[in-house]
Write a protein that holds these residues in place. Structure first.
Motif, PDB file in Angstrom:
ATOM      1  N   GLY A 154      49.193   7.340  54.261  1.00  0.00           N
ATOM      2  CA  GLY A 154      47.834   6.738  54.168  1.00  0.00           C
ATOM      3  C   GLY A 154      47.213   6.318  55.255  1.00  0.00           C
ATOM      4  O   GLY A 154      46.222   6.653  55.850  1.00  0.00           O
ATOM      5  N   ALA A 155      48.073   5.715  56.268  1.00  0.00           N
ATOM      6  CA  ALA A 155      47.489   5.223  57.662  1.00  0.00           C
ATOM      7  C   ALA A 155      47.451   6.104  58.254  1.00  0.00           C
ATOM      8  O   ALA A 155      46.225   6.235  59.037  1.00  0.00           O
ATOM      9  CB  ALA A 155      48.742   4.343  58.223  1.00  0.00           C
ATOM     10  N   GLU A 156      48.154   7.286  58.356  1.00  0.00           N
ATOM     11  CA  GLU A 156      47.866   8.489  59.150  1.00  0.00           C
ATOM     12  C   GLU A 156      46.740   9.151  58.752  1.00  0.00           C
ATOM     13  O   GLU A 156      45.738   9.557  59.856  1.00  0.00           O
ATOM     14  CB  GLU A 156      49.191   9.387  59.017  1.00  0.00           C
ATOM     15  CG  GLU A 156      49.007  10.723  60.045  1.00  0.00           C
ATOM     16  CD  GLU A 156      49.216  10.435  61.453  1.00  0.00           C
ATOM     17  OE1 GLU A 156      48.754  11.261  62.249  1.00  0.00           O
ATOM     18  OE2 GLU A 156      49.726   9.454  61.809  1.00  0.00           O
ATOM     19  N   LEU A 186      46.522   1.685  48.706  1.00  0.00           N
ATOM     20  CA  LEU A 186      45.433   1.935  47.742  1.00  0.00           C
ATOM     21  C   LEU A 186      44.135   1.994  48.631  1.00  0.00           C
ATOM     22  O   LEU A 186      43.166   2.586  48.417  1.00  0.00           O
ATOM     23  CB  LEU A 186      45.273   1.135  46.714  1.00  0.00           C
ATOM     24  CG  LEU A 186      46.299   1.125  45.485  1.00  0.00           C
ATOM     25  CD1 LEU A 186      46.166   0.031  44.407  1.00  0.00           C
ATOM     26  CD2 LEU A 186      46.050   2.414  45.023  1.00  0.00           C
ATOM     27  N   PRO A 187      43.776   1.102  49.738  1.00  0.00           N
ATOM     28  CA  PRO A 187      42.845   1.034  50.547  1.00  0.00           C
ATOM     29  C   PRO A 187      42.462   2.419  51.463  1.00  0.00           C
ATOM     30  O   PRO A 187      41.564   2.557  51.793  1.00  0.00           O
ATOM     31  CB  PRO A 187      42.926  -0.161  51.423  1.00  0.00           C
ATOM     32  CG  PRO A 187      43.733  -1.164  50.765  1.00  0.00           C
ATOM     33  CD  PRO A 187      44.843  -0.178  49.885  1.00  0.00           C
ATOM     34  N   ASP A 188      43.714   3.124  51.567  1.00  0.00           N
ATOM     35  CA  ASP A 188      43.423   4.463  52.155  1.00  0.00           C
ATOM     36  C   ASP A 188      43.276   5.429  51.354  1.00  0.00           C
ATOM     37  O   ASP A 188      43.189   6.462  51.793  1.00  0.00           O
ATOM     38  CB  ASP A 188      44.846   4.504  53.248  1.00  0.00           C
ATOM     39  CG  ASP A 188      44.903   3.600  54.179  1.00  0.00           C
ATOM     40  OD1 ASP A 188      44.008   3.105  55.062  1.00  0.00           O
ATOM     41  OD2 ASP A 188      46.104   3.072  54.298  1.00  0.00           O
ATOM     42  N   ILE A 189      43.108   5.434  50.125  1.00  0.00           N
ATOM     43  CA  ILE A 189      43.300   6.523  49.016  1.00  0.00           C
ATOM     44  C   ILE A 189      41.693   6.615  48.620  1.00  0.00           C
ATOM     45  O   ILE A 189      41.043   5.697  48.252  1.00  0.00           O
ATOM     46  CB  ILE A 189      43.938   6.210  47.930  1.00  0.00           C
ATOM     47  CG1 ILE A 189      45.408   6.342  48.314  1.00  0.00           C
ATOM     48  CG2 ILE A 189      43.653   7.324  46.717  1.00  0.00           C
ATOM     49  CD1 ILE A 189      46.590   6.190  47.145  1.00  0.00           C
ATOM     50  N   ALA A 190      41.132   7.752  48.647  1.00  0.00           N
ATOM     51  CA  ALA A 190      39.649   8.235  48.447  1.00  0.00           C
ATOM     52  C   ALA A 190      39.885   8.459  46.886  1.00  0.00           C
ATOM     53  O   ALA A 190      38.869   7.958  46.059  1.00  0.00           O
ATOM     54  CB  ALA A 190      39.310   9.411  48.981  1.00  0.00           C
ATOM     55  N   TRP A 191      40.829   9.062  46.257  1.00  0.00           N
ATOM     56  CA  TRP A 191      40.985   9.225  44.868  1.00  0.00           C
ATOM     57  C   TRP A 191      42.205   8.983  44.247  1.00  0.00           C
ATOM     58  O   TRP A 191      43.097   9.640  45.070  1.00  0.00           O
ATOM     59  CB  TRP A 191      40.300  10.666  44.623  1.00  0.00           C
ATOM     60  CG  TRP A 191      38.612  10.725  44.562  1.00  0.00           C
ATOM     61  CD1 TRP A 191      38.282  11.121  45.846  1.00  0.00           C
ATOM     62  CD2 TRP A 191      37.946  10.276  43.894  1.00  0.00           C
ATOM     63  NE1 TRP A 191      36.873  11.056  45.872  1.00  0.00           N
ATOM     64  CE2 TRP A 191      36.579  10.594  44.473  1.00  0.00           C
ATOM     65  CE3 TRP A 191      37.870   9.872  42.664  1.00  0.00           C
ATOM     66  CZ2 TRP A 191      35.448  10.413  44.079  1.00  0.00           C
ATOM     67  CZ3 TRP A 191      36.475   9.385  42.130  1.00  0.00           C
ATOM     68  CH2 TRP A 191      35.117   9.707  42.856  1.00  0.00           C
ATOM     69  N   LEU A 192      42.399   8.206  43.240  1.00  0.00           N
ATOM     70  CA  LEU A 192      43.677   8.456  42.389  1.00  0.00           C
ATOM     71  C   LEU A 192      43.674   8.693  41.212  1.00  0.00           C
ATOM     72  O   LEU A 192      42.659   8.224  40.380  1.00  0.00           O
ATOM     73  CB  LEU A 192      44.157   7.047  42.710  1.00  0.00           C
ATOM     74  CG  LEU A 192      45.559   6.757  41.992  1.00  0.00           C
ATOM     75  CD1 LEU A 192      46.768   7.402  42.726  1.00  0.00           C
ATOM     76  CD2 LEU A 192      46.094   5.264  42.156  1.00  0.00           C
ATOM     77  N   ILE A 220      40.725  11.718  57.522  1.00  0.00           N
ATOM     78  CA  ILE A 220      40.776  12.832  56.378  1.00  0.00           C
ATOM     79  C   ILE A 220      41.076  11.898  54.752  1.00  0.00           C
ATOM     80  O   ILE A 220      41.787  10.901  55.023  1.00  0.00           O
ATOM     81  CB  ILE A 220      42.068  13.587  56.691  1.00  0.00           C
ATOM     82  CG1 ILE A 220      42.192  14.058  58.229  1.00  0.00           C
ATOM     83  CG2 ILE A 220      42.192  14.771  55.631  1.00  0.00           C
ATOM     84  CD1 ILE A 220      43.419  14.999  58.564  1.00  0.00           C
ATOM     85  N   ALA A 221      40.230  12.489  53.872  1.00  0.00           N
ATOM     86  CA  ALA A 221      40.542  12.007  52.523  1.00  0.00           C
ATOM     87  C   ALA A 221      41.745  12.277  52.194  1.00  0.00           C
ATOM     88  O   ALA A 221      42.229  13.239  52.094  1.00  0.00           O
ATOM     89  CB  ALA A 221      39.320  12.268  51.644  1.00  0.00           C
ATOM     90  N   LEU A 222      42.161  11.283  51.491  1.00  0.00           N
ATOM     91  CA  LEU A 222      43.580  11.267  50.794  1.00  0.00           C
ATOM     92  C   LEU A 222      43.419  11.006  49.393  1.00  0.00           C
ATOM     93  O   LEU A 222      42.787  10.004  48.969  1.00  0.00           O
ATOM     94  CB  LEU A 222      44.334  10.241  51.302  1.00  0.00           C
ATOM     95  CG  LEU A 222      45.864  10.244  50.897  1.00  0.00           C
ATOM     96  CD1 LEU A 222      46.579  11.442  51.031  1.00  0.00           C
ATOM     97  CD2 LEU A 222      46.634   8.734  51.301  1.00  0.00           C
ATOM     98  N   ALA A 223      44.057  11.970  48.688  1.00  0.00           N
ATOM     99  CA  ALA A 223      44.079  11.839  46.880  1.00  0.00           C
ATOM    100  C   ALA A 223      45.510  11.752  46.547  1.00  0.00           C
ATOM    101  O   ALA A 223      46.369  12.175  46.966  1.00  0.00           O
ATOM    102  CB  ALA A 223      43.412  13.004  46.397  1.00  0.00           C
ATOM    103  N   GLY A 224      45.696  10.786  45.489  1.00  0.00           N
ATOM    104  CA  GLY A 224      46.801  10.755  44.771  1.00  0.00           C
ATOM    105  C   GLY A 224      47.141  11.136  43.394  1.00  0.00           C
ATOM    106  O   GLY A 224      46.112  10.940  42.641  1.00  0.00           O
ATOM    107  N   ILE A 225      48.292  11.557  43.158  1.00  0.00           N
ATOM    108  CA  ILE A 225      48.520  11.806  41.697  1.00  0.00           C
ATOM    109  C   ILE A 225      49.654  10.753  41.209  1.00  0.00           C
ATOM    110  O   ILE A 225      50.420  10.692  41.711  1.00  0.00           O
ATOM    111  CB  ILE A 225      49.215  13.160  41.547  1.00  0.00           C
ATOM    112  CG1 ILE A 225      48.334  14.207  42.329  1.00  0.00           C
ATOM    113  CG2 ILE A 225      49.358  13.648  40.337  1.00  0.00           C
ATOM    114  CD1 ILE A 225      46.946  14.226  41.692  1.00  0.00           C
TER     115      ILE A 225
END
Length: 313
Positions: free
Chosen positions: A152-154, A179-185, A160-165
């Protein structure tokens, strides 16, 4: 529009047994058995590749026949496979028992190898170069919490947008610090409750999850109301019932791929959510976790059908 997507996380052997009649606990049940390659990250990667995106996959696996099968399936799907291979380890596996109607009875996940995907792995030149090429990074909660935090920090530092599953209620909590680094979970209601610390109705998820730092999320609930939110919008959709349920495995991963595909194309959140629901219903009607028939034309036709009979709130 074709995008470059980097996916990191689970890619492993997926075993599913389906009971042929009413389930009898504590007894032998007649049924059938299927093996495929799955994992949240792999399913999303395969779906996005079938929708025409350039997908790179980075996932640990063992030096065994199961690991070779993962590599073969990635190649068949058009995925650029760049694994970390541990020759003396077994490739992870997921074993599920399903009811006659396709719903899950119980599952066992042997995922110990993923603990070796440490933050140090993200500093490898191949990983850094893959990040530099990406328009979007997708990860799943099979990765250790400290690795997700470093990822997330990277991603944030690179813009770059980060999405999580989410994967499961037990694993989704690994996302808490990132969570603050995630665009979509992407979660189901049980996973959202584990993350938020409380169960809620669909219209409450945004109010519970935003204060944790999450700016965008999608919460499903077994075919009932789907809740979605971003920094400005809160949305609920009541999807039409799925016309056919063959197997629920992979439906949430298909939804995530459909939503992300639409968002990458600049679609609005309501249109993206309809696209995701369409992808999930295509997956529900397939015996495969990532339906081989999925392509852009099928997805657009199914999305149009769903949009015509969907209630928004």
């Amino acid at each position: 529009m074709k995008k470059r997507i980097l996916v990191l996380g689970g890619a492993h052997l997926d075993r599913r047994g389906r009971i042929a009649a009413d389930t009898v606990a504590g007894a032998s049940n007649p049924g059938t058995w299927r093996e495929d390659v799955g994992g949240g990250a792999f399913n999303v990667a395969r779906n996005l590749a079938r929708l025409g995106h350039a997908v790179e996959l980075i996932a640990p696996r063992g030096g065994d026949a199961a690991g070779q099968r993962v590599a073969e399936e990635a190649s068949l799907a058009g995925i650029d496979d760049r694994p970390f291979v541990f020759l003396d380890r077994a490739t992870p596996s997921y074993t599920a028992i399903l009811e006659q109607d396709g719903n899950l009875v119980i599952a066992l996940a042997d995922m110990e190898l993923y603990r070796l995907f440490t933050p140090r792995r993200l500093r490898a030149r191949s990983v850094r170069e893959a990040m530099a090429r990406a328009d979007l990074i997708v990860c799943d909660a099979n990765l250790p919490a400290e690795t997700l935090s470093a990822l997330g920090a990277e991603a944030s530092a690179r813009g770059i947008a980060l999405a999580g599953i989410a994967i499961s209620p037990a694993k989704v909590i690994r996302f808490r610090k990132v969570l603050p680094d995630i665009a979509w979970l992407f979660m189901n209601s049980a996973e959202a409750a584990a993350l938020a610390g409380a169960a809620a109705s669909p219209d409450q998820w945004a109010d519970l999850l935003r204060p944790l730092g999450l700016s965008g999320g999608v919460v499903t609930n077994r075919g009932e109301d789907v809740a979605a939110f971003d920094s400005q919008t809160t949305l609920m959709i009541k999807p039409p019932p799925a016309s056919q349920i063959v197997d629920v495995t992979g439906a949430g991963d298909a939804l995530a791929a459909g939503v992300l595909d639409a968002l990458l194309a600049g679609e609005s959140l309501p249109r993206a959510l309809v696209r995701g629901i369409a992808a999930s219903q295509i997956a529900l009607a397939s015996p495969y976790a990532a339906p081989p028939e999925l392509d852009r034309n099928l997805l657009e036709r199914k999305a149009a059908e769903i949009a015509a009979s969907t209630a928004y709130s």
